[in-house]
Design an enzyme around this catalytic site. Structure first.
Site, mmCIF file in Angstrom:
data_model
loop_
_atom_site.group_PDB
_atom_site.id
_atom_site.type_symbol
_atom_site.label_atom_id
_atom_site.label_comp_id
_atom_site.label_asym_id
_atom_site.label_seq_id
_atom_site.Cartn_x
_atom_site.Cartn_y
_atom_site.Cartn_z
ATOM 1 N N PHE A 272 0.747 -1.306 0.029
ATOM 2 C CA PHE A 272 0.168 0.134 -0.027
ATOM 3 C C PHE A 272 0.808 1.340 -0.037
ATOM 4 C CE2 PHE A 272 0.934 -0.152 4.717
ATOM 5 C CZ PHE A 272 1.037 1.087 4.925
ATOM 6 N N LYS B 2 -1.227 -6.909 -9.311
ATOM 7 C CA LYS B 2 -2.075 -7.013 -8.538
ATOM 8 C C LYS B 2 -1.837 -6.060 -7.452
ATOM 9 C CE LYS B 2 -2.928 -8.318 -4.889
ATOM 10 N NZ LYS B 2 -3.240 -7.213 -3.828
ATOM 11 N N GLU C 109 -4.918 -3.996 -2.380
ATOM 12 C CA GLU C 109 -6.315 -3.417 -2.301
ATOM 13 C C GLU C 109 -6.611 -2.152 -1.301
ATOM 14 O OE1 GLU C 109 -4.549 -5.997 -0.717
ATOM 15 O OE2 GLU C 109 -5.774 -6.910 0.825
ATOM 16 N N SER D 88 5.213 -7.170 3.403
ATOM 17 C CA SER D 88 5.796 -7.258 4.578
ATOM 18 C C SER D 88 6.423 -8.589 4.663
ATOM 19 C CB SER D 88 4.562 -7.164 5.733
ATOM 20 O OG SER D 88 3.741 -8.493 5.308
ATOM 21 N N CYS E 213 9.706 1.432 3.881
ATOM 22 C CA CYS E 213 10.687 0.151 4.371
ATOM 23 C C CYS E 213 12.011 0.865 4.321
ATOM 24 C CB CYS E 213 10.814 -0.868 3.366
ATOM 25 S SG CYS E 213 11.239 -0.225 1.549
ATOM 26 N N GLU F 19 8.665 -4.126 13.416
ATOM 27 C CA GLU F 19 8.307 -2.942 12.395
ATOM 28 C C GLU F 19 7.071 -2.134 12.836
ATOM 29 O OE1 GLU F 19 7.352 -4.309 8.178
ATOM 30 O OE2 GLU F 19 8.427 -2.437 7.513
HETATM 31 P P1 NAD Z 1 1.376 -6.652 2.869
HETATM 32 O O1 NAD Z 1 2.423 -7.707 3.009
HETATM 33 O O2 NAD Z 1 0.342 -6.712 3.924
HETATM 34 O O3 NAD Z 1 0.672 -6.628 1.583
HETATM 35 C C1 NAD Z 1 1.533 -6.611 0.296
HETATM 36 C C2 NAD Z 1 0.849 -7.225 -0.892
HETATM 37 O O4 NAD Z 1 0.579 -8.737 -0.474
HETATM 38 C C3 NAD Z 1 -0.831 -6.757 -0.892
HETATM 39 O O5 NAD Z 1 -0.774 -6.701 -2.473
HETATM 40 C C4 NAD Z 1 -1.519 -7.665 -0.302
HETATM 41 O O6 NAD Z 1 -3.026 -7.666 -1.146
HETATM 42 C C5 NAD Z 1 -1.021 -9.201 -0.557
HETATM 43 N N1 NAD Z 1 -1.145 -9.929 0.494
HETATM 44 C C6 NAD Z 1 -1.457 -9.785 1.929
HETATM 45 N N2 NAD Z 1 -1.425 -10.527 2.769
HETATM 46 C C7 NAD Z 1 -1.131 -11.623 1.884
HETATM 47 C C8 NAD Z 1 -1.153 -13.325 2.089
HETATM 48 N N3 NAD Z 1 -1.435 -13.676 3.308
HETATM 49 N N4 NAD Z 1 -0.708 -13.765 1.164
HETATM 50 C C9 NAD Z 1 -0.830 -13.258 -0.227
HETATM 51 N N5 NAD Z 1 -0.741 -11.992 -0.411
HETATM 52 C C10 NAD Z 1 -1.039 -11.185 0.510
HETATM 53 O O7 NAD Z 1 2.162 -5.205 3.015
HETATM 54 P P2 NAD Z 1 1.420 -3.864 3.118
HETATM 55 O O8 NAD Z 1 1.023 -3.660 4.480
HETATM 56 O O9 NAD Z 1 0.659 -3.615 1.984
HETATM 57 O O10 NAD Z 1 2.814 -2.788 2.949
HETATM 58 C C11 NAD Z 1 3.701 -2.687 3.886
HETATM 59 C C12 NAD Z 1 4.885 -3.729 4.195
HETATM 60 O O11 NAD Z 1 5.553 -3.621 2.937
HETATM 61 C C13 NAD Z 1 5.687 -3.115 5.031
HETATM 62 O O12 NAD Z 1 6.445 -4.089 5.869
HETATM 63 C C14 NAD Z 1 7.071 -2.577 4.373
HETATM 64 O O13 NAD Z 1 8.325 -2.733 5.133
HETATM 65 C C15 NAD Z 1 6.814 -3.239 2.993
HETATM 66 N N6 NAD Z 1 7.688 -2.847 2.197
HETATM 67 C C16 NAD Z 1 8.848 -3.233 1.488
HETATM 68 C C17 NAD Z 1 9.402 -2.576 0.700
HETATM 69 C C18 NAD Z 1 10.837 -2.946 0.194
HETATM 70 O O14 NAD Z 1 11.321 -2.591 -0.790
HETATM 71 N N7 NAD Z 1 11.414 -4.094 1.002
HETATM 72 C C19 NAD Z 1 8.997 -1.498 -0.113
HETATM 73 C C20 NAD Z 1 7.734 -0.952 0.404
HETATM 74 C C21 NAD Z 1 6.995 -1.594 1.238
#
Ligand code: NAD
Length: 478
Positions: free
Chosen positions: A147, A171, A174, A224, A279, A369
């Protein structure tokens, strides 16, 4: 307003079994209804991407990058609309939204230089025997994004992937689904053929559907760490090339010789920019020796920030409550809240900047985090003690050192357990052509997601060894 999918070069709308109502983190305003993809939408997107691959993969790379030149220009022309779309769904300040898009456009720029980067190698490996390597596209690829950067993280992935000759299904999160649809419209206007870029809206169910489908050959994920690990395992088990970037807990090390005001401004910008939902955000400040003046300057700098004006919103009420919970428990444990971001009353999901001092190593606010505008201070006696704490973190995205000594900077640069290091820089994002990627539990899979590693990820190479028989003694040869 209905927020739907982009399939085969146009909006795809059919009444789905599952929907989700979106509200703006800025003020709680209703933003519309998100249609989550059903089986038909998934199938149509995959079939469209497969069909498009047949022709797109055979277009020479110099031609493939032409729509990307036009796409970059169109994004620049529509920067305000794109930034408003990012800001209203993610809660970022408009300037932060614009900056994220501009960073993403650097990846488009990198992708347009692919004709200069892609040429393979040719060497005479034995007398009269040449070996040559050439890159080929993989097929239908998928990108799953978080997000916090609704435009930038997708832009890390799809421009390079499609420039490499692949077709793509994105994808998005959401929670921030609209901006990729605007990007899709601009790609179409730029002349990208239908089916080369598709957007499927959805959640975990759709991610798993895409990961399990054998017609999708590669998947990049950013999100994450627990989900990144699961995606990497599932994608790999399904035979896909998979790269999954995860979360972070970034450490900033400050030593007493650091420049006070520059350090304070930079540390606060890192910890509170995008409301700490990056991140690359500063999360733990390791204060070595007597850094009292610097800490006081950080506290003063934080107190200047005004939620909703110079500090963006938190993505959801649940996320806000989670952050406030950390502050409550830190205070109850005896840590000192030098700046307390609780109790913001303006509408929207806001947490003020927060500085937690005198924290014990190993406490949850020192290791988890938190993903909010919260900076945790651990006081240590030596640089080695600071490095031991940093090294013990399971994450490994970024680490920064604030000092005026080149020797100290190098000492930290060599010993920190992180993929991206900052010297007097709190958000050390490597810019193109350098690749973005952390270590440890901040990345599952090989290589960085952008830069030259990105080209390797989105292509496969073929090595051809050629031997020609001895020169014919034809009269016309000499
Ligand atoms: P998230 O892991 O909740 O969701 C990321 C994506 O995965 C979304 O598209 C979501 O729909 C999907 N998703 C969620 N749960 C899932 C599951 N159980 N199985 C499969 N797909 C699933 O992350 P978020 O809250 O949207 O974003 C924040 C996180 O992203 C933080 O931990 C941040 O550090 C990380 N992030 C990392 C980087 C990097 O480059 N390392 C960059 C940006 C964000």
């Amino acid at each position: 307003m209905n927020i739907t999918h982009w399939i085969d070069g146009k909006q795809y709308e059919s009444i789905p079994p599952r929907t989700r109502t979106l509200y703006s983190p800025r003020d709680g305003a209703s933003l519309g209804t998100l249609f989550l993809a059903d089986e038909t939408a998934c199938e149509l997107a995959i079939l469209s991407a497969q069909r498009a691959f047949e022709t797109w993969s055979k277009v020479p790379v110099k031609e493939r990058v032409q729509p990307l030149f036009r796409f970059k220009q169109l994004c620049e022309q529509h920067l305000d609309d794109l930034a408003e779309s990012v800001s209203k769904e993610s809660g970022k300040l408009p300037a932060e939204a614009r900056a994220g898009i501009e960073k993403g456009l650097e990846c488009v720029e990198f992708a347009t230089s692919l004709p200069q980067l892609l040429p393979g190698q040719l060497l005479e490996v034995s007398r009269g025997v040449d070996c040559q390597s050439r890159s080929f596209p993989l097929g239908v690829c998928a990108g799953i994004t978080p997000f916090n950067f609704p435009a930038m993280v997708p832009l890390w992935m799809f421009p390079l992937s499609i420039a490499c000759g692949n077709t793509f299904i994105l994808k998005p999160s959401e929670q921030v689904p609209s901006t990729p649809l605007l990007l899709a419209e601009l790609l179409a206007e730029a002349g990208l053929p239908p089916g080369v870029f598709n957007v499927l809206q959805g959640d975990r169910e759709i991610v798993e559907r895409l990961l399990d489908d054998p017609r999708i050959v590669a998947a990049a994920f950013v999100g994450s760490s627990p989900v990144a690990r699961a995606v990497q395992e599932r994608g790999t088990l399904a035979g896909k090339r998979t790269l999954a970037l995860g979360g972070a807990k970034n450490h900033l090390i400050v030593v007493p010789d650091a420049t006070i005001s520059l350090t304070a401004k930079n540390v606060v910008a890192s910890a509170t920019g995008c409301a700490g939902q990056r991140c690359m955000a500063a999360s733990v400040l390791l204060a070595v020796g007597d850094c009292e003046e610097i800490l006081a300057a950080i506290e003063a700098e934080m107190k200047l920030l005004v939620p909703g004006e110079s500090l963006g919103a938190i993505i959801s009420l649940a996320a806000k409550e989670r952050i406030v919970g950390y502050l409550d428990r830190a205070e109850a444990s005896g840590a000192q809240l030098r700046v307390d971001g609780r109790g913001i009353t303006r509408p929207g999901n806001y947490v003020g900047p927060s500085l937690i001092d005198h924290v014990t190593p190993g406490s949850p606010w020192a290791t988890d985090e938190i993903f909010g505008p919260v900076l945790t201070v651990l006081r240590v006696k030596t640089l080695d003690e600071a490095l031991a704490i940093e090294n013990a973190s399971p994450f490994g995205n970024a680490c920064s050192i604030y000092t005026t000594s080149g020797q100290v900077a190098r000492y930290v640069e060599e010993r920190a357990s992180a993929g991206m290091i900052g010297v007097n820089i709190g958000v050390p994002v490597p810019r193109e052509p350098f690749g973005f990627g952390g270590w440890n539990a901040s990345r599952f899979g090989m290589g960085d997601i952008t830069g030259t590693d990105g080209i390797r990820f989105w292509t496969k190479t073929k090595k051809t060894t050629t031997k020609w028989s001895s020169p014919a003694k034809e009269s016309w040869m000499s």
